[in-house]
Design an enzyme around this catalytic site. Structure first.
Site, PDB file in Angstrom:
ATOM      1  N   ILE A 128       0.722  -1.125   0.013  1.00 54.83           N
ATOM      2  CA  ILE A 128      -0.050  -0.175   0.171  1.00 54.83           C
ATOM      3  C   ILE A 128       0.778   1.172   0.112  1.00 54.83           C
ATOM      4  O   ILE A 128       0.545   2.284  -0.587  1.00 54.83           O
ATOM      5  CB  ILE A 128      -0.960   0.069   1.278  1.00 54.83           C
ATOM      6  N   ASP A 129       1.808   1.413   0.595  1.00 55.26           N
ATOM      7  CA  ASP A 129       2.996   2.443   0.629  1.00 55.26           C
ATOM      8  C   ASP A 129       3.678   2.843  -0.517  1.00 55.26           C
ATOM      9  O   ASP A 129       3.510   3.942  -0.891  1.00 55.26           O
ATOM     10  CB  ASP A 129       3.731   2.069   2.017  1.00 55.26           C
ATOM     11  N   ASP A 130       3.850   1.613  -1.159  1.00 55.32           N
ATOM     12  CA  ASP A 130       4.673   2.062  -2.479  1.00 55.32           C
ATOM     13  C   ASP A 130       3.750   2.623  -3.430  1.00 55.32           C
ATOM     14  O   ASP A 130       3.876   3.291  -4.034  1.00 55.32           O
ATOM     15  CB  ASP A 130       5.389   0.746  -2.921  1.00 55.32           C
ATOM     16  N   HIS A 178       0.723   8.400   3.906  1.00 58.95           N
ATOM     17  CA  HIS A 178       1.046   8.598   2.734  1.00 58.95           C
ATOM     18  C   HIS A 178      -0.208   8.226   1.705  1.00 58.95           C
ATOM     19  O   HIS A 178      -0.308   8.878   0.591  1.00 58.95           O
ATOM     20  CB  HIS A 178       1.930   7.345   2.275  1.00 58.95           C
TER      21      HIS A 178
END
Length: 664
Positions: free
Chosen positions: A402-404, A478
């Site tokens: 999810i972050d990327d 993010h």
């Protein structure tokens, strides 16, 4: 200006200095702005020169010597040891030893028992003798800390492979675990993806209990070689620890009577699960530990070393090796090209590189090609969600994160790509997938939704670090930041994420950092997200964050935080200044409207003054987090991308803000 409270001592202190009445900026700001422009230009040149011809960036990912030690033990177990690798690995491991004979898990950290044991064994394999001075110091320290018996489970598993520890004295992990449905506690999907990929092959190893001939004894690593396996008392039966210890005893009893047919079927199912998750490059999950244990498990089940699965797996492990100029060989636990590339694009764009610059377009092309459009393990909890996202590594289609995905979208929006429809379609899929991965509490974890069971961490087996993937402030921030830039600030799902973030703020104004060190990272992630989503700089949460960051700024103008802050509150926001952590603090302060404040001026000046002539920064300290307290990371590109982003935003303004001159 009004006074705020110091987050560490409670003493009142002034916030940033007031702006000059005549110029509208703090005294000395013109000189700092000029230095920032020059530093940004040098940083841009350095980063552009590091781009691969295919469009990606990747810095070394440095962890600790257990990666190197376990690589040697794997080779010893499989019978594929070679002198060149032994010499190179030994050179690296020796070079990381501290003066007291120990090995730490991060630069400047204290000696750590399991790491020191594994390093010692690896050097024995490389030919170092117990009586050598550096080895004697290490073994004496190991004994003083309780010897092998006090080491973590994973270390003792490696030793059990060679008969240096008894399998009976290790927690049991039955392969029948693979059969538990997802609604049953302790099914494999209750574990975080990194733990799941490690545990499944280890169930096979635990069932097989192999022992290879030991090339030497390790009596010097026991407090009493005559009694190397001291009996540990059980915790009270009414406690969670006591309950799980007794469950482990039951599983040990089951190991002796497990129906052979059922066990064979379970191991075949585990093997099928492992093989199905091997990536195109031969690795598993793009990370070293699952790959190592998967190779061992399949080997125990009859896969010979020339089998295509095994050959590809071993070749993938070789690609984790970084050969240094002095002949030393360091093993990366993972590789971070997608993460590094999206952060590099953001840094370059925010530093003023034109949106249609060929380097940015090449990077966008590469990131678009890396999009994952098929389901992975995440679909177990979200079966109806269409795929669309990005992973961290070159190859990891089973585990996009999810972050990327959020950061890639933020990067793609900064590029003026000739195929706008292609970009928009990929972003739309990524946004849809990220929204679908929101957990019930309104926040986001890294790889899975609602991966919050309290049981896995209580297993006696799981003493090697975090084994679940609950939502975190940094990942949630993010995603919120990305959704805000996609025009979804008022979407109910975004607002739930914002509410969760506001509720998670510490009393002193900081936020916990799960994937970066630590409160500086969390705060540096959350404040820009909140302001991007429309939370005003005057909001009490933002003012508390500003006050805390100002309170922990170092005398030299930078910011730093030691990894010990994960367990010891006195380290919270405290440590030697680093380029990446200084940048994180500045990103928060700039987003909070503190551009003309004294804290920002001093931080920007520190970045400009510590930049090297080639446009880079030096940073030996570890500022990345794998598992809080247990596994730390030095991302070698962090020291380049985050300072450049902060300098760029200081010079050019916040991205996509009303005052910004940039756009996609």
């Amino acid at each position: 200006m009004t006074a705020t409270t110091d987050g560490s001592t409670g003493a009142p202190r002034p916030r940033a200095a007031a702006a000059s009445a005549t110029t509208g900026v703090a005294p000395g700001a013109d000189a700092v702005l000029g230095a920032a422009r020059q530093a940004a230009e040098r940083g841009v040149g350095h980063l552009l020169a590091r781009q691969d011809a295919q469009g990606w960036w990747k810095g070394d990912l440095e962890t600790n010597v257990t990666m190197d030690a376990e690589d040697l033990m794997l080779r010893q177990f499989l019978g594929i040891q070679d002198e060149k690798t032994l010499r190179a690995a030994g050179l690296f491991i020796r070079g990381e030893q501290r003066d007291d004979g120990t090995w730490a898990t991060f630069y400047g950290g204290p000696g750590e028992l399991s790491t020191t044991i594994e390093a010692y064994v690896a050097l024995r394999l490389a030919g170092d003798r117990p009586e050598d001075a550096h080895m004697a110091r290490a073994s004496a320290w190991i004994r003083a800390q309780g010897g092998i018996a006090a080491a973590r489970v994973f270390t003792r598993i490696w030793l059990a492979l060679f008969g240096w520890w008894k399998w009976d004295d290790l927690p049991e992990l039955p392969p029948e675990l693979i059969f538990l449905p997802k609604w049953v506690p302790l099914n494999i999907y209750d574990f975080g993806c990194w733990a799941r990929q490690t545990i499944v092959p280890l169930t096979v190893v635990s069932a097989k209990r192999p022992v290879r001939p030991a090339p030497f004894a390790l009596d010097e690593l026991h407090t009493d070689a005559r009694c190397p396996h001291p009996v540990k008392p059980l915790a009270p039966v009414a406690s969670w620890d006591g309950a799980f210890q007794r469950l482990d005893k039951m599983l040990h009893a089951y190991h002796k009577v497990a129906p052979r047919k059922l066990r064979r079927t379970a191991m075949r199912s585990a093997a099928r699960w492992i093989v199905e998750r091997q990536e195109n490059d031969g690795c598993w999950g793009g990370i070293q530990p699952p790959a190592v244990y998967s190779v061992i498990a399949l080997h125990l089940l009859g896969y010979d070393l020339q089998h295509p699965v095994m050959r590809a797996g071993l070749e993938s492990l070789d690609r984790f090796a970084v050969w240094r100029e002095d002949g030393a060989r360091m093993i990366e636990a993972c590789q971070s090209p997608v993460w590094d590339t999206c952060l590099a694009v953001i840094a370059l764009a925010d530093a003023g590189v034109p949106a249609d610059h060929p380097a940015l377009v090449r990077a966008a092309d590469w990131m678009l090609d890396e999009e994952i459009t098929r389901p992975g393990d995440w679909a177990v909890r979200r079966p109806g969600l269409p795929p669309g996202g990005w992973a961290f590594e070159f190859h990891n289609d089973n585990y996009p994160d999810i972050d990327d995905t959020a950061e890639v979208i933020l990067a793609l929006r900064r590029v003026q790509h000739p195929q706008r429809d292609r970009v928009d379609a990929a972003i739309a899929r990524g946004v849809r997938w990220n929204l679908g991965m929101q957990s019930k509490n309104g926040a986001w974890g890294a790889f899975d939704a609602d991966n919050t069971s309290a049981f896995p961490n209580r297993l006696p087996f799981c003493d090697f670090g975090e084994v679940i993937d609950p939502p975190s402030a940094d990942v949630t921030a993010h995603v919120v930041e990305m959704l805000a830039y996609e025009g979804k600030s008022h979407d109910p799902r975004t607002r739930r994420g914002i509410e969760w973030l506001l509720a998670e703020q510490e009393a002193n104004g900081a936020w916990f950092g799960r994937w970066g060190v630590n409160y500086v990272y969390g705060t540096g992630s959350v404040v820009p997200a909140l302001t991007a989503a429309g939370i005003p700089a005057s909001h009490p949460a933002i003012r508390r964050a500003v006050g805390w960051l100002e309170s922990v700024q170092n005398d030299d103008g930078g910011w730093g935080e030691d990894l010990r802050s994960y367990g010891e509150t006195e380290w919270m926001g405290r440590g030697p200044s680093t380029a990446s952590q200084t940048a994180w603090a500045l990103l928060a302060l700039l987003a909070a409207g503190e551009r003309d404040g004294k804290a920002v001026e001093r931080g920007i000046a520190w970045l400009a003054e510590t930049q090297r002539e080639d446009g880079s920064w030096d940073e030996p300290y570890f500022t990345g987090t794998g598992f809080p307290r247990d596994f730390s990371i030095n991302y070698h590109l962090y020291r380049q991308v985050f300072p450049l982003t902060a300098l760029g935003r200081y010079v050019h303004g916040e991205p996509f803000s009303p005052n910004s001159t940039k756009g996609s």
